[in-house]
Scaffold this motif. Sequence first.
Motif, mmCIF file in Angstrom:
data_model
loop_
_atom_site.group_PDB
_atom_site.id
_atom_site.type_symbol
_atom_site.label_atom_id
_atom_site.label_comp_id
_atom_site.label_asym_id
_atom_site.label_seq_id
_atom_site.Cartn_x
_atom_site.Cartn_y
_atom_site.Cartn_z
ATOM 1 N N LEU A 185 44.935 39.024 36.422
ATOM 2 C CA LEU A 185 44.188 38.172 37.204
ATOM 3 C C LEU A 185 43.282 38.932 38.229
ATOM 4 O O LEU A 185 42.150 38.514 38.582
ATOM 5 C CB LEU A 185 45.295 37.435 38.289
ATOM 6 N N VAL A 186 43.678 39.996 38.363
ATOM 7 C CA VAL A 186 42.611 40.961 39.232
ATOM 8 C C VAL A 186 41.337 41.443 38.378
ATOM 9 O O VAL A 186 40.230 41.485 38.764
ATOM 10 C CB VAL A 186 43.374 42.252 39.900
ATOM 11 N N GLN A 187 41.760 42.051 36.969
ATOM 12 C CA GLN A 187 40.699 42.746 36.571
ATOM 13 C C GLN A 187 39.849 42.105 35.586
ATOM 14 O O GLN A 187 38.796 42.124 35.395
ATOM 15 C CB GLN A 187 41.322 43.862 35.686
ATOM 16 N N GLU A 188 40.545 40.917 34.785
ATOM 17 C CA GLU A 188 39.800 40.173 33.968
ATOM 18 C C GLU A 188 39.313 38.827 34.624
ATOM 19 O O GLU A 188 38.367 38.437 34.322
ATOM 20 C CB GLU A 188 40.785 39.821 32.867
ATOM 21 N N MET A 189 40.414 37.972 35.386
ATOM 22 C CA MET A 189 39.798 36.907 36.120
ATOM 23 C C MET A 189 39.155 37.177 37.433
ATOM 24 O O MET A 189 38.521 36.159 37.798
ATOM 25 C CB MET A 189 41.243 36.237 36.356
ATOM 26 N N ASN A 190 39.229 38.478 37.902
ATOM 27 C CA ASN A 190 38.519 38.826 39.055
ATOM 28 C C ASN A 190 38.807 38.051 40.090
ATOM 29 O O ASN A 190 37.901 37.396 41.000
ATOM 30 C CB ASN A 190 36.921 38.626 38.639
ATOM 31 N N LEU A 191 40.099 37.672 40.527
ATOM 32 C CA LEU A 191 40.584 36.794 41.413
ATOM 33 C C LEU A 191 40.520 37.433 42.721
ATOM 34 O O LEU A 191 40.559 38.633 42.911
ATOM 35 C CB LEU A 191 41.867 36.112 41.353
ATOM 36 N N PRO A 192 39.813 37.055 44.023
ATOM 37 C CA PRO A 192 39.659 37.582 45.165
ATOM 38 C C PRO A 192 40.944 37.420 46.125
ATOM 39 O O PRO A 192 41.327 38.067 47.281
ATOM 40 C CB PRO A 192 38.601 36.794 45.895
ATOM 41 N N LEU A 193 41.897 36.659 45.589
ATOM 42 C CA LEU A 193 43.099 36.132 46.431
ATOM 43 C C LEU A 193 44.236 36.224 45.460
ATOM 44 O O LEU A 193 44.204 35.631 44.144
ATOM 45 C CB LEU A 193 42.989 34.909 46.913
ATOM 46 N N LEU A 194 45.448 36.583 45.944
ATOM 47 C CA LEU A 194 46.610 36.853 44.984
ATOM 48 C C LEU A 194 47.622 35.888 45.819
ATOM 49 O O LEU A 194 47.869 36.148 47.280
ATOM 50 C CB LEU A 194 46.982 38.034 44.617
#
Length: 364
Positions: A115-124
Amino acid sequence: MKTSIALHKPVLIIAEAGVNHNGSLAMALQLVDAARAAGADVVKFQTFKAENLVDAHAPKAVYQYNSAQPDESQLEMLKKLELSPAAHHQLAEQCRKVGIKFLSTPFDTATLAFLVQEMNLPLLKLSSGAITHGPLLFKAGQSGCDIILSTGMSTLKEIKQALQILAFAMTENKMAPKLHKIDKYLQSQVGKRGVARRVTLLHCTSAYPAPADTINLLAMETLEKTFGLPVGLSDHSAGIAIPIAAVAKGARVIEKHLTLDQNLAGPDHRASLEPEPFKQMVQAIREVEQALGDGRKIPTPGEIDMAKVARCSLVALESIQAGERFTEQNLGVKRPGTGITPIYYWNYLGNKSKKSYEKGQFIY
């Protein structure tokens, strides 16, 4: 650089699609559209690989037995509800297309990295189950993302430990967060600032649905006072009254399950709102936000005009001659409020009038 989702004003409303797609990408895409049409700010899914999440012999929760196939294991149930990486990208693209933020909850470090590296989400968004998942908390803290952390099933001690790990991860790069040594990181300037800037806590009652007498909205105040962080509600109650009340009590984030049909087979549908009541909830929350105001107690422009009609002024109840004293018999109080305010009534009693007044004339 990632662009964060604002968590404070207005209230962030998350439509928790979760696993209510029943493993169907087509249904998941419909949930995106439904969340957008209902007025949600964010639509959230769940990212997991069932075999990495649960043991083959892990039991299901009681509500899952009641709402899904009773003879299947939790692993078998969750396998049917996985979303592929390609499906995540399609959902994110649909979110961009219709104008709603995409979000998903990771359940292990691998899905968090995706989610962080591939989807580049700013929020978890971390689930209540993550409160004690040290490695997942650590990677979330290292990610640089903002974090919304649900606190269902948790004690204050457990929440503090989770925040300590997050603060440690925001301060150190090494993977060695020993609980008896990391409290200083939550108290340190860097750790405290990182947690304050990036973490929001959601009060939650982990029952599906959660009876009203188990919700305990006042616990939001406890979380805010104890940890000094913005708070919200991850709501599993039936209906819309409780999340609306939570906003009135200061919730900055509301998360509520959304389904296309409560009667669908699957673990979470019955504890979810269908699109129309979800839309009603959003509209009510926005009204409550407007009604909360800024806390200053001053008359509105409309009230200033109303005061002229609803308030009273000092008036002569009978003719009064210049030099005559004001008495309870000749001095009274009547509408409108365009003359001298009767708060000064006693200042006039017993004193001589400087002017002559006819009966019914306002004192000036």
